[in-house]
Design an enzyme around this catalytic site. Structure first.
Site, PDB file in Angstrom:
ATOM      1  N   LYS A 284       0.855  -1.183   0.000  1.00 17.53           N
ATOM      2  CA  LYS A 284       0.000   0.000   0.000  1.00 17.53           C
ATOM      3  C   LYS A 284       0.895   1.239   0.000  1.00 17.53           C
ATOM      4  O   LYS A 284       1.859   1.310   0.755  1.00 17.53           O
ATOM      5  CB  LYS A 284      -0.922  -0.031   1.234  1.00 17.53           C
ATOM      6  CG  LYS A 284      -2.173   0.790   1.081  1.00 17.53           C
ATOM      7  CD  LYS A 284      -3.265   0.415   2.066  1.00 17.53           C
ATOM      8  CE  LYS A 284      -4.411   1.411   1.948  1.00 17.53           C
ATOM      9  NZ  LYS A 284      -5.574   1.041   2.748  1.00 17.53           N
ATOM     10  N   GLU A 370     -19.626  -5.777   9.533  1.00 16.38           N
ATOM     11  CA  GLU A 370     -20.645  -5.024  10.270  1.00 16.38           C
ATOM     12  C   GLU A 370     -21.667  -5.938  10.917  1.00 16.38           C
ATOM     13  O   GLU A 370     -22.099  -5.707  12.046  1.00 16.38           O
ATOM     14  CB  GLU A 370     -21.346  -4.036   9.326  1.00 16.38           C
ATOM     15  CG  GLU A 370     -20.509  -2.832   8.921  1.00 16.38           C
ATOM     16  CD  GLU A 370     -19.487  -3.107   7.830  1.00 16.38           C
ATOM     17  OE1 GLU A 370     -19.522  -4.204   7.222  1.00 16.38           O
ATOM     18  OE2 GLU A 370     -18.651  -2.222   7.562  1.00 16.38           O
ATOM     19  N   ARG A 398     -25.874  -2.493   6.404  1.00 15.42           N
ATOM     20  CA  ARG A 398     -25.529  -3.889   6.159  1.00 15.42           C
ATOM     21  C   ARG A 398     -25.862  -4.787   7.357  1.00 15.42           C
ATOM     22  O   ARG A 398     -25.976  -5.998   7.218  1.00 15.42           O
ATOM     23  CB  ARG A 398     -24.038  -3.977   5.824  1.00 15.42           C
ATOM     24  CG  ARG A 398     -23.637  -5.324   5.362  1.00 15.42           C
ATOM     25  CD  ARG A 398     -22.306  -5.310   4.696  1.00 15.42           C
ATOM     26  NE  ARG A 398     -22.395  -4.886   3.308  1.00 15.42           N
ATOM     27  CZ  ARG A 398     -21.402  -4.998   2.443  1.00 15.42           C
ATOM     28  NH1 ARG A 398     -20.256  -5.504   2.829  1.00 15.42           N
ATOM     29  NH2 ARG A 398     -21.544  -4.588   1.205  1.00 15.42           N
TER      30      ARG A 398
HETATM   31  C1  LIG Z   1     -19.073  -2.423   4.078  1.00 14.12           C
HETATM   32  C2  LIG Z   1     -17.944  -1.451   4.230  1.00 14.12           C
HETATM   33  N1  LIG Z   1     -17.376  -1.270   5.437  1.00 14.12           N
HETATM   34  C3  LIG Z   1     -16.350  -0.401   5.577  1.00 14.12           C
HETATM   35  C4  LIG Z   1     -15.863   0.281   4.514  1.00 14.12           C
HETATM   36  C5  LIG Z   1     -14.773   1.326   4.681  1.00 14.12           C
HETATM   37  N2  LIG Z   1     -13.530   0.915   4.000  1.00 14.12           N
HETATM   38  C6  LIG Z   1     -13.183   1.393   2.811  1.00 14.12           C
HETATM   39  S1  LIG Z   1     -11.750   0.773   2.256  1.00 14.12           S
HETATM   40  C7  LIG Z   1     -11.567  -0.156   3.631  1.00 14.12           C
HETATM   41  C8  LIG Z   1     -10.372  -1.026   3.768  1.00 14.12           C
HETATM   42  C9  LIG Z   1     -10.258  -1.984   2.653  1.00 14.12           C
HETATM   43  O1  LIG Z   1      -9.118  -2.765   2.833  1.00 14.12           O
HETATM   44  P1  LIG Z   1      -8.608  -3.652   1.641  1.00 14.12           P
HETATM   45  O2  LIG Z   1      -9.749  -4.363   1.015  1.00 14.12           O
HETATM   46  O3  LIG Z   1      -7.502  -4.516   2.162  1.00 14.12           O
HETATM   47  O4  LIG Z   1      -8.068  -2.611   0.597  1.00 14.12           O
HETATM   48  P2  LIG Z   1      -6.757  -1.697   0.676  1.00 14.12           P
HETATM   49  O5  LIG Z   1      -7.211  -0.348   1.111  1.00 14.12           O
HETATM   50  O6  LIG Z   1      -5.812  -2.305   1.649  1.00 14.12           O
HETATM   51  O7  LIG Z   1      -6.236  -1.700  -0.700  1.00 14.12           O
HETATM   52  C10 LIG Z   1     -12.619   0.041   4.519  1.00 14.12           C
HETATM   53  C11 LIG Z   1     -12.745  -0.595   5.843  1.00 14.12           C
HETATM   54  C12 LIG Z   1     -16.492   0.066   3.266  1.00 14.12           C
HETATM   55  N3  LIG Z   1     -16.104   0.726   2.169  1.00 14.12           N
HETATM   56  N4  LIG Z   1     -17.496  -0.803   3.163  1.00 14.12           N
END
Ligand SMILES: Cc1ncc(C[n+]2csc(CCOP(=O)(O)OP(=O)(O)O)c2C)c(N)n1
Length: 644
Positions: A284, A370, A398
């Site tokens: 990242k 969630e 959700r």
């Molecule tokens: C249902 C839901 N919960 C929380 C989020 C907030 N959120 C956006 S990106 C993220 C982290 C995603 O992590 P990952 O899939 O590993 O992607 P990375 O940012 O590491 O590339 C979160 C928790 C969301 N978009 N959707």
């Protein structure tokens, strides 16, 4: 605004993936380097999602190079990592407008581009959606390919596993690419994350990585490998065995920044049929040192100076609601050892950083889960703890069944701190907290509060912990009116509104939460009565009845959709008592509000202070000219009936 393309000669010539595919593979690393520089320059001007996109540059180049997009379908999960995809699919010049009013949408959006095959924003939907597309293709006799690209954070959610469970038993043309950077927004957590880490640190990974270019031709299947190995015993980590068990052909892990390996591997995978799983390891923030060093800070920065890595600070008007919540939780936890805090992967956004450090054993990041967060809280409450679930309004959608069935039905004392309620701004339609008054206001046993300011928020959170059943405090993004937040905590009387102003015009404004402040100004201008309703549920029916009895017209104001909202509850309550008054219901209209600043979104919904005044004044003037009735008595006491 557009950026000069003078220093991006390769990118300047790529107006669609077809242009990319016309290049020799040897040029791809140079394309990736330009793309990365372009992302840094573009996001630095206006802010946006950043570190995740830097990590997917090579993967995006390789996917569009190998797959025949848009005929082959790429489905990005969450979509915050899809900026490189937007650049390569004809939206290069608009990238600096992303997340702003009228600009590119924050996430892939079907109406924006044929390359955006599925609208995203909430996580962990990509495998289900891609599987649906793959099954549809099979039924239509189309042999196109389908690729879901999902992060190691997003894959932790139940939906992703529900989809894999289904996909593994179907002959669908589906590739799941796991973009494993060991990060969610904060550090990724949980057993699955530990599993990925063990895969990557194991001997097997070292062996496979060396052979990644020949990943399909020479790599034995996981089970062959296991059979051959004398160390096939409990505790040995076989890469991908989990996914193999679910019916996927697991490939990898491979280096997600090695374009040669990506191109050759994807080229091979594309020829395969049935569910495939490719584990790609990325970093990242890749290629921008400050973001690599602190990917949490650089997940979604505001504008910054690319040379120094200094993020420009927003001018703060006071503590945000999230900060006030975080401080309250620390104070509350110090007072009562039964209090525990739960977040579904939103530590930073929800204001829980200090709590997580001060009370690590009472802090639970359950990953992007969630539904589990809410039912886990229900279990804690069953056994006498006082769980506080910190959750964004949009993500609580959700966990609705869990809230209804596991918490409210059993009347369990779970506190929900619902952040980002109302319009959030630049994250756009997928993230607006538009619906919670409606979907919470109808649930038995639930107390729902909407604070008018941050101090009231603190007192409401405290009130929630004193109740025998579940309670919600829903508050908006940002700071709200400037007030002093008391150190003390006093419970508010449940279901009692606050009469803030008695007007003489015959008009009453009944306002909820964030709209109390603008309503106060309007009340002065129109000499209207103003009530800070405080409780969406239970409504202060006695006060509403009293107000209706001596006012000629009512305006309800809330930052929630009008349909099924708190204003609708007021109208319904009065109608049942045969006390109807002409009522203007103000709230979010029946439309999804697109991205922009929070102010832009308020304007789009007609909820900014100027629009509110204009709308109410126009309605009131028309009402008065149509019905020139004498003013009702102005003294509340004189005309209030005891009962109706
Ligand atoms: C249902 C839901 N919960 C929380 C989020 C907030 N959120 C956006 S990106 C993220 C982290 C995603 O992590 P990952 O899939 O590993 O992607 P990375 O940012 O590491 O590339 C979160 C928790 C969301 N978009 N959707």
């Amino acid at each position: 605004m557009t950026l000069s393309l003078d220093s991006y000669p390769l990118l300047a010539a790529i107006d669609s993936p077809a242009d990319l595919r016309a290049l020799p593979a040897t040029e791809l690393p140079a394309v990736a380097a330009e793309l990365r520089r372009y992302l840094i320059e573009s996001v630095s001007t206006r802010g946006g999602h950043f570190a995740a996109g830097l990590g997917t540059v090579e993967l995006t180049v390789a996917l569009h190079y190998i797959y025949d997009t848009p005929r082959d379908r790429l489905v990005w999960d969450v979509g915050h990592q899809a900026y490189p995809h937007k650049v390569l699919t004809g939206r290069r010049d608009q990238l600096p407008t992303i997340k702003q009013k009228g600009g590119l949408a924050p996430f892939p959006t079907r109406s924006e581009s044929p390359y955006d095959t599925f609208g995203v924003g909430h996580s962990s939907t990509s495998i289900s959606a891609a599987l649906g597309m793959a099954v549809a293709a099979a039924r239509q006799g189309d042999d196109r390919q389908h690729v879901a690209i999902i992060g190691d954070g997003a894959i932790s959610a139940g939906m992703a596993f529900e989809a894999m469970n289904h996909a593994g038993a179907l002959p669908a043309n589906l590739l799941v690419v796991l973009n494993d950077n060991d990060m969610s927004i904060s550090e990724n957590v949980g057993a699955l994350s530990n599993y990925f880490a063990r895969v990557l640190s194991g001997r097997t990974y070292a062996q496979l990585r060396a052979g990644s270019e020949k990943v399909l031709r020479q790599m034995p299947t996981v089970w062959e490998l296991a059979r051959r190995s004398e160390k096939h015993m409990k505790g040995m980590v076989l890469p991908g065995s989990l996914f193999e068990e679910m019916g996927f052909n697991y490939l990898g892990p491979i280096d997600g920044h090695d374009l040669k390996a990506l191109v050759s591997t994807l080229g091979n995978v594309r020829e395969l049929t049935g569910p495939q799983f490719l584990h790609v390891v990325t970093r990242k923030g890749k290629g921008y040192a400050p973001a690599e060093a602190d990917p949490i800070k650089w997940h979604g920065p505001g504008p910054f100076d690319p040379a120094s890595g200094v993020i420009f600070k927003e001018i703060a008007t006071g503590p945000t609601y999230s900060q006030v919540f975080g401080d309250w939780l620390c104070d509350m936890a110090a007072r009562d050892e039964r209090v525990v805090g739960i977040t579904p992967a939103m530590r930073e956004g929800s204001g829980l950083v200090r709590f997580s450090k001060t009370f690590p054993e009472r802090y639970f990041d359950v990953a992007i889960a969630e539904q589990h967060a809410v039912t886990f809280a229900a279990g804690l409450a069953c056994e006498g703890l006082k769980p506080v679930v910190a959750i964004y309004s949009t993500f609580l959608q959700r966990a609705y069944d869990q809230l209804v069935h596991d918490v409210a039905l059993q009347n369990l004392p779970v506190v929900f701190a619902v952040d980002r309620a109302g319009l959030v701004g630049s994250d756009g339609a997928t993230h607006q907290g538009s619906f919670d008054h409606s979907f919470l206001g109808c649930v038995p046993n639930l107390v729902v509060m909407a604070p008018a300011d941050t101090n009231e928020c603190r007192q409401m959170l405290y009130t929630a912990t004193t109740l025998p059943g579940p309670a919600v405090v829903r508050y908006p993004r940002g700071s709200g009116p400037v007030v002093e937040v008391a150190a003390t905590m006093e419970p508010l009387p449940v279901g009692r509104a606050e009469l803030r102003r008695e007007g003489r015009s015959g008009l009453a404004l009944l306002a909820f939460g964030s709209l109390v402040e603008p309503a106060a100004h309007i009340a002065e201008v129109l000499d209207a009565t103003l009530v800070n309703m405080r409780f969406v549920k239970p409504l202060d029916e006695a006060l509403v009845r009293r107000i209706a009895s001596y006012h000629r017209a009512i305006v309800t104001l809330e930052e929630n959709v009008i349909a099924g909202g708190a204003g609708a509850s007021i109208v319904s309550s009065l109608a049942q008592q045969r006390l109807q008054r002409p009522t203007l219901l103000i709230g979010i209209p029946d439309a999804f509000i697109e991205h922009g600043s929070r102010e832009d979104c308020l304007v789009a919904a007609g909820l900014d202070p100027a629009s509110l005044l204009a709308r109410i004044e126009a309605w009131w003037t028309k009402f008065n000219s149509a019905r020139p009735l004498p003013l009702a008595a102005t003294s509340a006491a004189a005309t209030v009936p005891e009962t109706v």
